[in-house]
Design a protein around this motif. Structure first.
Motif, PDB file in Angstrom:
ATOM      1  N   GLN A   1      -8.530   7.795  -9.348  1.00  0.00           N
ATOM      2  CA  GLN A   1      -9.806   7.917  -8.625  1.00  0.00           C
ATOM      3  C   GLN A   1      -9.936   6.837  -7.558  1.00  0.00           C
ATOM      4  N   THR A   2      -9.498   5.633  -7.877  1.00  0.00           N
ATOM      5  CA  THR A   2      -9.577   4.545  -6.906  1.00  0.00           C
ATOM      6  C   THR A   2      -8.667   4.821  -5.717  1.00  0.00           C
ATOM      7  N   ILE A   3      -7.456   5.312  -5.981  1.00  0.00           N
ATOM      8  CA  ILE A   3      -6.541   5.655  -4.886  1.00  0.00           C
ATOM      9  C   ILE A   3      -7.157   6.736  -4.007  1.00  0.00           C
ATOM     10  N   THR A   4      -7.786   7.729  -4.613  1.00  0.00           N
ATOM     11  CA  THR A   4      -8.438   8.796  -3.844  1.00  0.00           C
ATOM     12  C   THR A   4      -9.503   8.212  -2.920  1.00  0.00           C
ATOM     13  N   ARG A   5     -10.311   7.281  -3.431  1.00  0.00           N
ATOM     14  CA  ARG A   5     -11.357   6.651  -2.599  1.00  0.00           C
ATOM     15  C   ARG A   5     -10.733   5.785  -1.502  1.00  0.00           C
ATOM     16  N   LEU A   6      -9.681   5.047  -1.858  1.00  0.00           N
ATOM     17  CA  LEU A   6      -9.007   4.212  -0.853  1.00  0.00           C
ATOM     18  C   LEU A   6      -8.419   5.071   0.263  1.00  0.00           C
ATOM     19  N   ASP A   7      -7.853   6.207  -0.099  1.00  0.00           N
ATOM     20  CA  ASP A   7      -7.291   7.136   0.886  1.00  0.00           C
ATOM     21  C   ASP A   7      -8.408   7.705   1.762  1.00  0.00           C
ATOM     22  N   ARG A   8      -9.486   8.118   1.132  1.00  0.00           N
ATOM     23  CA  ARG A   8     -10.639   8.647   1.864  1.00  0.00           C
ATOM     24  C   ARG A   8     -11.184   7.631   2.851  1.00  0.00           C
ATOM     25  N   ASP A   9     -11.190   6.355   2.453  1.00  0.00           N
ATOM     26  CA  ASP A   9     -11.738   5.292   3.297  1.00  0.00           C
ATOM     27  C   ASP A   9     -10.724   4.733   4.294  1.00  0.00           C
ATOM     28  N   GLY A  10      -9.516   5.286   4.295  1.00  0.00           N
ATOM     29  CA  GLY A  10      -8.493   4.876   5.257  1.00  0.00           C
ATOM     30  C   GLY A  10      -7.817   3.552   4.931  1.00  0.00           C
ATOM     31  N   LEU A  11      -7.924   3.093   3.688  1.00  0.00           N
ATOM     32  CA  LEU A  11      -7.320   1.822   3.303  1.00  0.00           C
ATOM     33  C   LEU A  11      -5.899   1.995   2.778  1.00  0.00           C
ATOM     34  N   VAL A  12      -5.566   3.209   2.346  1.00  0.00           N
ATOM     35  CA  VAL A  12      -4.194   3.558   1.961  1.00  0.00           C
ATOM     36  C   VAL A  12      -3.884   4.916   2.567  1.00  0.00           C
TER      37      VAL A  12
ATOM     38  N   ILE B   1      -5.176  -2.919  -6.465  1.00  0.00           N
ATOM     39  CA  ILE B   1      -4.280  -1.866  -5.962  1.00  0.00           C
ATOM     40  C   ILE B   1      -3.794  -2.214  -4.554  1.00  0.00           C
ATOM     41  N   LEU B   2      -4.684  -2.687  -3.712  1.00  0.00           N
ATOM     42  CA  LEU B   2      -4.280  -3.086  -2.366  1.00  0.00           C
ATOM     43  C   LEU B   2      -3.271  -4.234  -2.414  1.00  0.00           C
ATOM     44  N   VAL B   3      -3.477  -5.191  -3.308  1.00  0.00           N
ATOM     45  CA  VAL B   3      -2.536  -6.305  -3.459  1.00  0.00           C
ATOM     46  C   VAL B   3      -1.159  -5.772  -3.823  1.00  0.00           C
ATOM     47  N   LEU B   4      -1.120  -4.865  -4.790  1.00  0.00           N
ATOM     48  CA  LEU B   4       0.163  -4.307  -5.233  1.00  0.00           C
ATOM     49  C   LEU B   4       0.834  -3.479  -4.143  1.00  0.00           C
ATOM     50  N   LEU B   5       0.032  -2.738  -3.379  1.00  0.00           N
ATOM     51  CA  LEU B   5       0.605  -1.907  -2.310  1.00  0.00           C
ATOM     52  C   LEU B   5       1.077  -2.746  -1.127  1.00  0.00           C
ATOM     53  N   GLN B   6       0.641  -3.985  -1.034  1.00  0.00           N
ATOM     54  CA  GLN B   6       1.161  -4.872   0.010  1.00  0.00           C
ATOM     55  C   GLN B   6       2.650  -5.127  -0.203  1.00  0.00           C
TER      56      GLN B   6
ATOM     57  N   GLU C   1       3.175  11.265  -5.881  1.00  0.00           N
ATOM     58  CA  GLU C   1       2.886  10.871  -4.500  1.00  0.00           C
ATOM     59  C   GLU C   1       2.843   9.346  -4.428  1.00  0.00           C
ATOM     60  N   LEU C   2       3.475   8.820  -3.388  1.00  0.00           N
ATOM     61  CA  LEU C   2       3.453   7.384  -3.143  1.00  0.00           C
ATOM     62  C   LEU C   2       2.378   7.067  -2.116  1.00  0.00           C
ATOM     63  N   TYR C   3       1.809   5.866  -2.241  1.00  0.00           N
ATOM     64  CA  TYR C   3       0.796   5.410  -1.295  1.00  0.00           C
ATOM     65  C   TYR C   3       1.211   4.064  -0.746  1.00  0.00           C
ATOM     66  N   ALA C   4       0.799   3.820   0.487  1.00  0.00           N
ATOM     67  CA  ALA C   4       1.061   2.545   1.155  1.00  0.00           C
ATOM     68  C   ALA C   4      -0.248   2.027   1.732  1.00  0.00           C
ATOM     69  N   ILE C   5      -0.354   0.732   1.842  1.00  0.00           N
ATOM     70  CA  ILE C   5      -1.550   0.126   2.417  1.00  0.00           C
ATOM     71  C   ILE C   5      -1.537   0.349   3.936  1.00  0.00           C
ATOM     72  N   THR C   6      -2.705   0.584   4.502  1.00  0.00           N
ATOM     73  CA  THR C   6      -2.833   0.769   5.954  1.00  0.00           C
ATOM     74  C   THR C   6      -3.257  -0.556   6.594  1.00  0.00           C
ATOM     75  N   GLU C   7      -3.321  -0.565   7.899  1.00  0.00           N
ATOM     76  CA  GLU C   7      -3.804  -1.753   8.607  1.00  0.00           C
ATOM     77  C   GLU C   7      -5.239  -2.064   8.188  1.00  0.00           C
ATOM     78  N   ALA C   8      -6.056  -1.022   8.052  1.00  0.00           N
ATOM     79  CA  ALA C   8      -7.442  -1.234   7.610  1.00  0.00           C
ATOM     80  C   ALA C   8      -7.465  -1.807   6.186  1.00  0.00           C
ATOM     81  N   GLY C   9      -6.531  -1.357   5.352  1.00  0.00           N
ATOM     82  CA  GLY C   9      -6.419  -1.898   3.993  1.00  0.00           C
ATOM     83  C   GLY C   9      -6.025  -3.357   4.012  1.00  0.00           C
ATOM     84  N   GLU C  10      -5.107  -3.715   4.903  1.00  0.00           N
ATOM     85  CA  GLU C  10      -4.703  -5.119   5.061  1.00  0.00           C
ATOM     86  C   GLU C  10      -5.894  -5.974   5.478  1.00  0.00           C
TER      87      GLU C  10
END
Length: 180
Positions: A42-53, A7-12, A67-76
């Motif tokens: 569920q994975t997006i929810t966890r990534l959002d909670r952890d500040g990665l998206v 998911i992080l790869v795709l959101l890059q 809802e759209l999601y984008a990768i954050t600096e922490a996700g990068e």
């Protein structure tokens, strides 16, 4: 591959919603590992909670708001760590074939060579089928090509292991029977 990292790869590439990510994962893997939309959500929810998206707005398609999601600096940073780290298979992974051969070596009810021959027949049939599938496949479908190549290498390795282990298992079975 972890759902988190794909998911992080795709959101890059660009912000996306859960359904779009699910479709992209299916395309990326050639549908070899179909993804459940609930697992993606569920994975997006966890990534959002952890500040990665993070939320990147909404899009309306077909009358539905997503809802759209984008990768954050922490996700990068997380993704960068993941790319640099090798994948390590656990030496403790249970292998059912190894367990079956070990059980056969210790059993008086079966001939270990028969067990190995049965498995060898199935392995060689699967290898031939995968090779045929590869030959008739679409070479432009990189995901299917990679998956089939990996399967062929795994089956070839299993076949060679069976050849090798048959000699050892036979010797262990003979030794065990002579001790009785």
């Amino acid at each position: 591959m972890s759902v988190k990292h794909v998911i992080l790869v795709l959101l890059q590439k660009k912000p996306a919603g859960a359904y779009s990510l699910k479709q992209s994962i299916d395309e990326l893997t050639g549908s070899a590992w179909p993804m459940n939309i609930g697992q993606v959500s569920q994975t997006i929810t966890r990534l959002d909670r952890d500040g990665l998206v993070q939320s990147a707005g909404e899009v309306t398609t077909g009358g539905r708001v997503a809802e759209l999601y984008a990768i954050t600096e922490a996700g990068e940073e997380e993704l960068s760590r993941w790319w640099r780290a090798p994948l390590v298979k656990s030496p403790r992974d249970r292998d059912d074939l190894v367990m079956r051969v070990l059980a056969a070596v210790h059993s008086d009810a079966v001939d270990v060579s028969d067990i190995i021959q049965t498995q060898r027949k199935q392995t060689l049939q699967a290898l031939a089928e995968a090779t045929r599938e590869l030959r008739k496949g679409d070479s432009a479908d990189v995901a299917s090509y990679f998956i089939l190549q990996r399967r062929i290498f795994d089956l070839d390795s299993e076949s060679r292991w069976l050849d090798h282990i048959e000699r050892i298992a036979r010797a262990a079975s003979i030794e065990r029977k002579s001790d009785d």
